[in-house]
Write a protein that holds these residues in place. Structure first.
Motif, PDB file in Angstrom:
ATOM      1  N   GLY A  18       0.797  -1.237   0.000  1.00 18.37           N
ATOM      2  CA  GLY A  18       0.000   0.000   0.000  1.00 18.37           C
ATOM      3  C   GLY A  18       0.825   1.281   0.000  1.00 18.37           C
ATOM      4  O   GLY A  18       0.275   2.371   0.020  1.00 18.37           O
ATOM      5  N   GLY A  19       2.138   1.151   0.028  1.00 15.62           N
ATOM      6  CA  GLY A  19       3.000   2.324  -0.088  1.00 15.62           C
ATOM      7  C   GLY A  19       3.348   2.976   1.242  1.00 15.62           C
ATOM      8  O   GLY A  19       3.840   4.100   1.268  1.00 15.62           O
ATOM      9  N   LYS A  20       3.137   2.243   2.352  1.00 13.24           N
ATOM     10  CA  LYS A  20       3.454   2.800   3.680  1.00 13.24           C
ATOM     11  C   LYS A  20       4.916   3.206   3.783  1.00 13.24           C
ATOM     12  O   LYS A  20       5.239   4.259   4.327  1.00 13.24           O
ATOM     13  CB  LYS A  20       3.263   1.717   4.765  1.00 13.24           C
ATOM     14  N   GLY A  21       5.791   2.330   3.260  1.00 12.13           N
ATOM     15  CA  GLY A  21       7.229   2.559   3.401  1.00 12.13           C
ATOM     16  C   GLY A  21       7.642   3.905   2.829  1.00 12.13           C
ATOM     17  O   GLY A  21       8.369   4.663   3.471  1.00 12.13           O
ATOM     18  N   THR A  22       7.134   4.215   1.635  1.00  5.90           N
ATOM     19  CA  THR A  22       7.515   5.457   0.962  1.00  5.90           C
ATOM     20  C   THR A  22       6.982   6.663   1.721  1.00  5.90           C
ATOM     21  O   THR A  22       7.671   7.664   1.904  1.00  5.90           O
ATOM     22  CB  THR A  22       6.923   5.483  -0.484  1.00  5.90           C
ATOM     23  N   VAL A  23       5.741   6.570   2.178  1.00  8.81           N
ATOM     24  CA  VAL A  23       5.141   7.682   2.928  1.00  8.81           C
ATOM     25  C   VAL A  23       5.933   7.904   4.219  1.00  8.81           C
ATOM     26  O   VAL A  23       6.277   9.043   4.567  1.00  8.81           O
ATOM     27  CB  VAL A  23       3.650   7.392   3.233  1.00  8.81           C
ATOM     28  N   LEU A  24       6.273   6.805   4.894  1.00  5.64           N
ATOM     29  CA  LEU A  24       7.004   6.929   6.158  1.00  5.64           C
ATOM     30  C   LEU A  24       8.386   7.544   5.956  1.00  5.64           C
ATOM     31  O   LEU A  24       8.806   8.398   6.733  1.00  5.64           O
ATOM     32  CB  LEU A  24       7.144   5.555   6.815  1.00  5.64           C
ATOM     33  N   LYS A  25       9.065   7.121   4.904  1.00  5.67           N
ATOM     34  CA  LYS A  25      10.409   7.641   4.629  1.00  5.67           C
ATOM     35  C   LYS A  25      10.354   9.170   4.532  1.00  5.67           C
ATOM     36  O   LYS A  25      11.177   9.881   5.114  1.00  5.67           O
ATOM     37  CB  LYS A  25      10.901   7.054   3.303  1.00  5.67           C
ATOM     38  N   GLU A  26       9.365   9.661   3.834  1.00  4.42           N
ATOM     39  CA  GLU A  26       9.214  11.093   3.630  1.00  4.42           C
ATOM     40  C   GLU A  26       8.854  11.794   4.947  1.00  4.42           C
ATOM     41  O   GLU A  26       9.375  12.862   5.282  1.00  4.42           O
ATOM     42  CB  GLU A  26       8.129  11.306   2.569  1.00  4.42           C
ATOM     43  N   LEU A  27       7.963  11.167   5.709  1.00  3.67           N
ATOM     44  CA  LEU A  27       7.564  11.752   7.006  1.00  3.67           C
ATOM     45  C   LEU A  27       8.767  11.899   7.930  1.00  3.67           C
ATOM     46  O   LEU A  27       8.946  12.933   8.589  1.00  3.67           O
ATOM     47  CB  LEU A  27       6.546  10.849   7.700  1.00  3.67           C
ATOM     48  N   PHE A  28       9.587  10.836   7.975  1.00  5.03           N
ATOM     49  CA  PHE A  28      10.745  10.865   8.866  1.00  5.03           C
ATOM     50  C   PHE A  28      11.782  11.876   8.401  1.00  5.03           C
ATOM     51  O   PHE A  28      12.472  12.486   9.210  1.00  5.03           O
ATOM     52  CB  PHE A  28      11.350   9.469   9.025  1.00  5.03           C
TER      53      PHE A  28
END
Ligand code: 5GP
Length: 208
Positions: A18-28
């Motif tokens: 679902g793309g969680k990894g990419t969203v999280l990378k950006e958030l962090f």
């Protein structure tokens, strides 16, 4: 002005792919007060995954020992493997005022909601099942049978989005990231998290 002192616990769920990894990378990359809980799992590492970074890769025996000793905040079985959140780092970070993200599936999300009702839960929704399948296949790290299992799991998980506080549509990365940031910002301004502030302002006014 001082705001809530204890950190905020953010539960982020999305079906696998679902793309969680990419969203999280950006958030962090954009928020240095944010900490990511590293889960423990009994699944095998994918190529490039490192013990202690993406997960703590442990045996079923070790995992069950951790459950028995009360070391897991929550745990669940997903596509034949155990996944769980080690309790100690999460508690430490929250006490230090860090915001903590738990990137977990829906059964874990339900356990956390019961345990910490003031957590904030976000479900990241893929634009469509076709996009989800493409992302899973594009990853190229799983056999067809596993992709099929994960798609099946996604069909079961997506209806649980209704149990979450917020739905973020993960079509454009920048929009999804901005949505999660806006949610965190607004949640921090909730009255229930800022009662002490009001008292402090009044106390200061009285001593002036
Ligand atoms: P994957 O094998 O693709 O890394 O993760 C499979 C699923 O397990 C994902 O939905 C992921 O969010 C979830 N997951 C990862 N860590 C945990 C955890 O600590 N607890 C629970 N309940 N789910 C987790």
């Amino acid at each position: 002005m001082k705001t809530a002192e204890k950190g905020l616990l953010l539960v982020l769920s999305a079906p696998s792919g679902g793309g969680k990894g990419t969203v999280l990378k950006e958030l962090f990359a954009q928020d240095e007060n944010l900490r990511l809980s590293v889960s423990a799992t009994t699944r095998a590492p994918r190529p490039g995954e490192v013990h202690g970074e993406q997960y703590y890769f442990i045996s079923r025996e070790e995992f069950e020992k951790m459950i028995e000793s009360g070391g897991m905040l929550e745990h669940a079985q997903y596509v034949g493997n155990y996944y769980g959140t080690p309790k100690a780092p999460v508690e430490k970070w929250l006490d230090e005022g860090r915001d903590v993200v738990l990137e977990i599936e829906v059964q874990g999300g339900q356990q956390i909601k019961k345990l910490c009702p003031d957590c904030v839960s976000v479900f990241l929704l893929p634009p469509s099942m076709e996009v989800l399948e493409k992302r899973l296949r594009g990853r190229g790290t799983e056999e067809d049978a596993v992709v099929q299992k994960r798609l099946g799991a996604a069909r079961e998980e997506i209806p649980h989005a209704q149990e979450y506080d917020y739905i973020v549509y993960n079509d454009r990365l920048e929009d999804a990231v901005a949505d999660v940031q806006a949610i965190l910002r607004a949640e921090k301004r909730k009255y229930s998290r800022n009662r002490d502030c009001i008292e402090r302002v009044l106390e200061n006014a009285e001593t002036q």
